[in-house]
Design an enzyme around this catalytic site. Structure first.
Site, short mmCIF file in Angstrom:
data_model
loop_
_atom_site.label_atom_id
_atom_site.label_comp_id
_atom_site.label_asym_id
_atom_site.label_seq_id
_atom_site.Cartn_x
_atom_site.Cartn_y
_atom_site.Cartn_z
N TRP A 22 -2.79 -2.74 -1.63
CA TRP A 22 -2.38 -4.13 -1.87
C TRP A 22 -3.16 -4.96 -0.87
O TRP A 22 -2.93 -4.85 0.35
CB TRP A 22 -0.87 -4.26 -1.67
CG TRP A 22 -0.31 -5.60 -2.02
CD1 TRP A 22 0.04 -6.03 -3.27
CD2 TRP A 22 -0.01 -6.66 -1.12
NE1 TRP A 22 0.53 -7.31 -3.19
CE2 TRP A 22 0.51 -7.73 -1.89
CE3 TRP A 22 -0.14 -6.84 0.25
CZ2 TRP A 22 0.91 -8.94 -1.32
CZ3 TRP A 22 0.26 -8.05 0.81
CH2 TRP A 22 0.78 -9.07 0.02
N LYS A 35 6.45 -4.36 -4.35
CA LYS A 35 7.90 -4.10 -4.36
C LYS A 35 8.42 -3.96 -2.95
O LYS A 35 9.53 -4.38 -2.65
CB LYS A 35 8.16 -2.81 -5.16
CG LYS A 35 9.64 -2.47 -5.34
CD LYS A 35 10.31 -3.43 -6.29
CE LYS A 35 11.79 -3.20 -6.42
NZ LYS A 35 12.47 -4.40 -6.96
N CYS A 41 0.82 -1.22 0.00
CA CYS A 41 0.00 0.00 0.00
C CYS A 41 0.84 1.27 0.00
O CYS A 41 1.88 1.33 0.66
CB CYS A 41 -0.89 0.04 1.24
SG CYS A 41 -1.96 -1.38 1.38
N GLU A 78 7.57 -15.34 -10.54
CA GLU A 78 7.05 -14.00 -10.27
C GLU A 78 6.41 -13.35 -11.48
O GLU A 78 5.36 -12.76 -11.38
CB GLU A 78 8.20 -13.08 -9.83
CG GLU A 78 8.58 -13.20 -8.39
CD GLU A 78 9.57 -12.12 -8.01
OE1 GLU A 78 10.69 -12.10 -8.55
OE2 GLU A 78 9.23 -11.28 -7.18
N GLU A 114 16.95 -18.58 -7.19
CA GLU A 114 16.63 -17.23 -7.66
C GLU A 114 16.02 -17.28 -9.07
O GLU A 114 15.06 -16.57 -9.36
CB GLU A 114 17.90 -16.37 -7.63
CG GLU A 114 17.83 -15.03 -8.35
CD GLU A 114 16.79 -14.06 -7.78
OE1 GLU A 114 16.16 -14.36 -6.76
OE2 GLU A 114 16.59 -13.01 -8.42
N ASN A 152 -1.54 1.72 5.57
CA ASN A 152 -0.61 0.70 5.09
C ASN A 152 -0.23 -0.14 6.29
O ASN A 152 0.22 0.40 7.30
CB ASN A 152 0.64 1.38 4.48
CG ASN A 152 1.72 0.38 4.14
OD1 ASN A 152 1.46 -0.82 4.02
ND2 ASN A 152 2.95 0.86 3.98
N GLY A 153 -0.43 -1.46 6.21
CA GLY A 153 -0.09 -2.32 7.35
C GLY A 153 -1.25 -3.24 7.67
O GLY A 153 -2.14 -3.43 6.83
N ARG A 193 5.22 0.07 -6.02
CA ARG A 193 5.17 -0.75 -4.80
C ARG A 193 4.26 -1.96 -4.96
O ARG A 193 4.35 -2.89 -4.17
CB ARG A 193 4.66 0.10 -3.62
CG ARG A 193 5.57 1.26 -3.28
CD ARG A 193 4.86 2.27 -2.41
NE ARG A 193 4.64 1.79 -1.06
CZ ARG A 193 5.45 2.04 -0.03
NH1 ARG A 193 6.55 2.73 -0.20
NH2 ARG A 193 5.18 1.58 1.17
N LYS A 230 12.33 -15.90 -10.08
CA LYS A 230 12.12 -14.91 -11.15
C LYS A 230 11.06 -15.40 -12.12
O LYS A 230 10.17 -14.66 -12.50
CB LYS A 230 13.40 -14.65 -11.95
CG LYS A 230 14.47 -13.78 -11.37
CD LYS A 230 14.20 -12.32 -11.28
CE LYS A 230 13.51 -11.96 -9.99
NZ LYS A 230 14.32 -11.78 -8.83
N HIS A 254 16.75 -37.26 -4.54
CA HIS A 254 16.07 -37.49 -3.26
C HIS A 254 14.60 -37.11 -3.30
O HIS A 254 13.98 -36.92 -2.25
CB HIS A 254 16.80 -36.74 -2.14
CG HIS A 254 18.22 -37.20 -1.95
ND1 HIS A 254 18.53 -38.43 -1.42
CD2 HIS A 254 19.39 -36.62 -2.30
CE1 HIS A 254 19.85 -38.58 -1.42
NE2 HIS A 254 20.39 -37.50 -1.95
O1 M6R Z 1 13.24 -4.99 -0.45
P1 M6R Z 1 13.75 -6.37 -0.08
O2 M6R Z 1 15.03 -6.71 -0.75
O3 M6R Z 1 13.82 -6.56 1.42
O4 M6R Z 1 12.64 -7.35 -0.62
C1 M6R Z 1 12.72 -8.72 -0.38
C2 M6R Z 1 11.79 -9.49 -1.27
O5 M6R Z 1 10.47 -9.08 -1.07
C3 M6R Z 1 12.13 -9.29 -2.75
O6 M6R Z 1 13.45 -9.65 -3.03
C4 M6R Z 1 11.19 -10.12 -3.65
O7 M6R Z 1 11.41 -11.48 -3.45
C5 M6R Z 1 11.38 -9.71 -5.10
N1 M6R Z 1 10.11 -9.47 -5.70
C6 M6R Z 1 12.14 -10.70 -5.90
O8 M6R Z 1 12.21 -10.39 -7.24
#
Ligand code: M6R
Length: 607
Positions: free
Chosen positions: A74, A602, A2, A486, A479, A98-99, A27, A483, A502
């Site tokens: 959000w 974000k 948010c 996401e 990672e 926000n929260g 965000r 990606k 395993h």
């Molecule tokens: O702002 P931060 O690095 O603390 O955020 C951590 C994760 O929320 C962030 O890396 C998230 O996994 C990304 N969307 C990955 O692409």
């Protein structure tokens, strides 16, 4: 997550609120809204989905008013519908939040028992209803709000607008970030400096527990005990964060291509390339007092930190505990005072990471943070800030922040190794030179884009994918899977190549793409054995390796991406590129919302 904006001005503010909301889009959000005072009454416009829907609503039914609040939501409690979009309002008050109000259910039950009818499914509306009840029973707005803080559990940033109060906004912060901006006869509040950048570069960050009373010409701050306090005004770097896509189709693409430059810039902060050495004073960590590290982070930052663990243990011989931040503080790990608590975060606002930091603070540990946003809460609360100089990262899928985090962690490992005497000066020189050569290798990796694109044409049709790697390529595999998930919404998992047999090997058939990250290094042969296990079961191998690796692969790969030959130390930084491009081009072909993928934020400011 948010985003909040509030403006008191002498001119109509609805277009200013919309401008700020656009800057908060990065965000992540799923509905938006605005409220102003029109002839003393609260008027709202809200819309589901993207801001363009709210803009249409405001254009169809313009909102006048020189004071107002706005929000990008959000969803946490209640579906992302117009009914649940903020601002939430009664006749007396409108609020944006926000929260999470953790005790909202009991508060709502109490209010409903008094006959109060709720209009939404949100936790936020309980705050509006509580304030409203206080006003109806005779409290002035400031008193009505102040009394409510004691009733709320959880994390929040809140902004309040009141019926008939044309020169009053109230802002409050517990957990979630909030800043106040100063204008000429105008005042602002916002979730971050970026939202305030079009209006002012003079800002004050509320400290945790603070609340503030704003008029056009003043702001009065109160701390968590309601004592009046002063807070410093600082020059904001927010304007530097207002960026555009240039000639790129998406921010993510732009950020992928920025990596040679931002990695060099970040490394140069920690390393002296002229003398091929680690800068002595740059980390300000007294390594003589440190015998181990406890690292916490989330998402991509966690995978960067996991690669950092390999480096810190290998080169500095320091044992490293690493945790996903949301797990760390609940597992009651024994922590000794010779432990450096290290936090890695792009935004510096991630609620779980911040909570872990505060847990370590309470345990009396020295605290260091690798952060990208210098003005963030994590940066402000750490003893030692290790900046990544990635510049603003707007795409929700982290790319350049990840490789800049790796750059800082590599430099940190060398700095610790040098201080502890676990590497020789010759080794230090060699490893610094390897880091210095990174931008060249990364530029070569970027040239693989057309080949990656060709592979992605097939990936769009798959439902699942596996990523495999050993050593530092294992966190990179995780990672890569993150990606892909996401931004293309394809289910993907990253595994340690040796772990395949395993369990996950049961998934392998001719429909399963298996992306193998295997530079030709000391672990290569072992990874080849695992590739053979995949090939024997008909899995579709996409091999990311170098020329030597391709020559020795000895298995059928449906595609091979031939990378430059790079020293083992820096390979995760170079191999990150094809991983990012695979996700990016797959999502391009699928036509997803790459910079703002569904359900994602974000800056994740709730636990
Ligand atoms: O702002 P931060 O690095 O603390 O955020 C951590 C994760 O929320 C962030 O890396 C998230 O996994 C990304 N969307 C990955 O692409």
């Amino acid at each position: 997550m948010c985003g909040i904006i509030g403006i008191i001005s002498k001119q109509p503010i609805s277009s200013m609120v919309l401008e700020a909301l656009k800057l908060l889009e990065y965000r992540g959000y799923d509905s938006a809204g605005i409220a102003t005072l029109v002839d003393g009454d609260i008027e709202r416009r809200r819309a589901e989905g993207k801001l363009v829907n709210l803009e249409k609503r405001v254009n169809a039914e313009p909102l006048s008013g020189t004071i107002g609040i706005g929000h990008t939501r959000w969803a946490t409690h209640g579906a992302p519908t117009e009914r649940n979009a903020h601002p939430h309002a009664t006749e007396q008050v409108a609020i944006v939040h926000n929260g999470i109000i953790e005790n909202f259910a009991e508060l709502r039950a109490e209010l409903e028992a008094e006959g109060i009818k709720f209009q939404s499914d949100t936790d936020t509306e309980t705050v509006a209803q509580l304030v409203s009840r206080n006003i109806r029973t005779g409290d002035a707005p400031i008193e009505a709000v102040r009394k409510v803080f004691d009733r709320l559990r959880g994390a929040f940033a809140l902004a309040f607008l009141f019926k008939g109060e044309d020169d009053l906004l109230i802002a409050a912060r517990r957990g979630s970030p909030l800043a106040i901006g100063y204008g000429e006869g105008e005042m602002f509040l916002g979730s971050d400096a970026i939202a305030l950048a079009p209006f002012t570069d003079k800002i004050t960050y509320l400290e945790d527990g603070d609340w503030a009373v704003l008029t056009r010409d003043s702001v009065t701050f109160y701390d968590e005990n309601n004592a009046q306090v002063s807070r410093i005004v600082q020059q904001s770097a927010g304007a530097a964060y207002v960026v555009n896509k240039g000639n790129y189709k998406h921010f993510m693409e732009k950020e992928i291509y920025e990596q040679p430059e931002v990695i060099s810039r970040t490394l140069a902060h920690y390393l002296d390339f002229a003398s091929s050495s680690v800068r002595e004073d740059v980390t300000n960590i007294d390594w003589s007092q440190i015998n181990r590290l406890a690292i916490s982070a989330c998402g991509t930052a966690y995978y960067a930190a996991t690669i950092g663990k390999y480096w810190l243990e290998r080169y500095a011989r320091l044992p490293v505990e690493i945790d996903i931040a949301s797990e760390f503080r609940y597992r009651e790990m024994p922590l000794s005072k010779d432990t450096l608590a290290l936090f890695v975060s792009q935004s510096g606002e991630t609620a779980d990471t911040l909570a872990s930091l505060r847990y370590c603070r309470a345990q009396g540990l020295p605290i260091a943070a690798v952060v990208n946003v210098r003005e963030s809460t994590i940066a402000r609360e750490a003893d030692i800030v290790l900046p990544t100089l990635a510049g603003p990262e707007i795409g929700v899928a982290s790319t350049k922040a990840f490789t800049c985090q790796l750059s800082v962690l590599a430099a940190l490992a060398l700095s610790a190794a040098k201080a502890k005497g676990t590497i020789t000066p010759q080794k230090e020189q060699q490893l610094v030179q390897e880091l210095a050569s990174l931008s060249g290798y990364i530029n070569q990796a970027l040239k693989l884009a057309p080949k990656v694109e060709a592979i992605c044409r097939d990936l769009v049709n798959v439902k699942h994918a596996l990523y495999l790697g050993r050593g530092t390529s294992f966190p990179l595999a995780m990672e890569g899977a993150l990606k892909l998930k996401e931004i293309s919404y394809i289910h993907a998992e990253g595994y340690a190549a040796g772990e395949l047999k395993h369990g996950p090997i049961a998934l392998i058939d001719e429909t399963m793409p298996v992306i193998v990250i295997a530079p030709y290094d000391r672990l290569y042969e072992k990874t080849v054995s695992n590739m053979q296990e995949v090939a024997a079961r008909g899995g579709r191998i996409i091999l990311i390796t170098d020329a030597e690796g391709a020559k020795h692969a000895n298995v059928h790969a449906v595609a091979t991406l031939t990378m430059p030959e790079v020293p083992e130390f820096i390979s995760p930084l170079v191999y990150a590129l094809p991983i990012q491009m695979l996700a990016y081009y797959t999502a391009v072909f699928m036509g997803t919302d790459i910079d703002q993928p569904r359900n994602l934020a974000k800056s994740v400011t709730v636990e």
